[in-house]
Scaffold this active site. Sequence first.
Site, PDB file in Angstrom:
ATOM      1  CG  ASP A  93     -83.974  -4.086   9.182  1.00  0.00           C
ATOM      2  OD1 ASP A  93     -85.143  -4.248   9.507  1.00  0.00           O
ATOM      3  OD2 ASP A  93     -83.071  -3.917  10.025  1.00  0.00           O
TER       4      ASP A  93
ATOM      5  CG  ASP B 181     -75.828 -13.459  10.397  1.00  0.00           C
ATOM      6  OD1 ASP B 181     -76.381 -12.584   9.696  1.00  0.00           O
ATOM      7  OD2 ASP B 181     -74.938 -13.192  11.227  1.00  0.00           O
TER       8      ASP B 181
ATOM      9  CD  GLU C 131     -79.002  -6.634   0.904  1.00  0.00           C
ATOM     10  OE1 GLU C 131     -78.900  -7.839   1.197  1.00  0.00           O
ATOM     11  OE2 GLU C 131     -78.468  -5.738   1.555  1.00  0.00           O
TER      12      GLU C 131
ATOM     13  CG  PHE D  11     -83.361 -10.827  14.418  1.00  0.00           C
ATOM     14  CD1 PHE D  11     -82.607  -9.846  13.801  1.00  0.00           C
ATOM     15  CD2 PHE D  11     -82.800 -12.088  14.584  1.00  0.00           C
ATOM     16  CE1 PHE D  11     -81.314 -10.104  13.363  1.00  0.00           C
ATOM     17  CE2 PHE D  11     -81.511 -12.358  14.164  1.00  0.00           C
ATOM     18  CZ  PHE D  11     -80.772 -11.360  13.545  1.00  0.00           C
TER      19      PHE D  11
END
Length: 179
Positions: free
Chosen positions: A106, A162, A102, A155
């Site tokens: 999160d 992305d 992965e 983030f």
Amino acid sequence: MSFIEIKDKRFSISIPKEKIQQEVTRVANEINHDLAGKNPLFISVLNGAFMFTSDLMKQITIPCEISFVKLASYQGLASTGTIKEILGVNEDITDRTLVIVEDIVDTGLTMQRLLESLGTRSPREIKIATLLLKPDKLQVDLKIDYMAMSIPNDFIVGYGLDYDGQGRNYPDIYTIVEE
Ligand code: IMP
């Protein structure tokens, strides 16, 4: 480049490519050591894990196989909570050692969902290898077997990850700049 702009957001470099490569090499060495003789089946989670998978696999020196799954849970900056399987694992995984590869864990919901679905197909064991973990956001109890780096809650983009479809191509990782 120390700053990049994607759509309406600005990002600054947070993990340079040299650091990423160093930690990926460490993870590959751990896997080579631990899973020798097990002919593991690596299951790469598309799209985000494509770059990590490529760099990792180039350093795996034990006999192994690779397959891909495609899942989607994120839209923009947040997980939607619903995880869609767009491409599944077709191989027979009965009695196999699996390594899920992965990009980032999160909330952990994607990984939990994947563990549940693969777990019903009688694998011998399932290991988790993630490039990144955001420990403060984890909502489920997961045993992460291999982790390149642990990061704060912000983030990020780059190295496969992305923002709204863009930014996967950068070799470094960038963190969002809150304005
Ligand atoms: P989880 O289900 O909340 O653990 O989310 C896992 C997926 O969300 C990852 O495979 C990524 O595709 C995406 N994701 C989580 N955090 C980020 C981030 O900071 N940037 C980009 N994508 C992320």
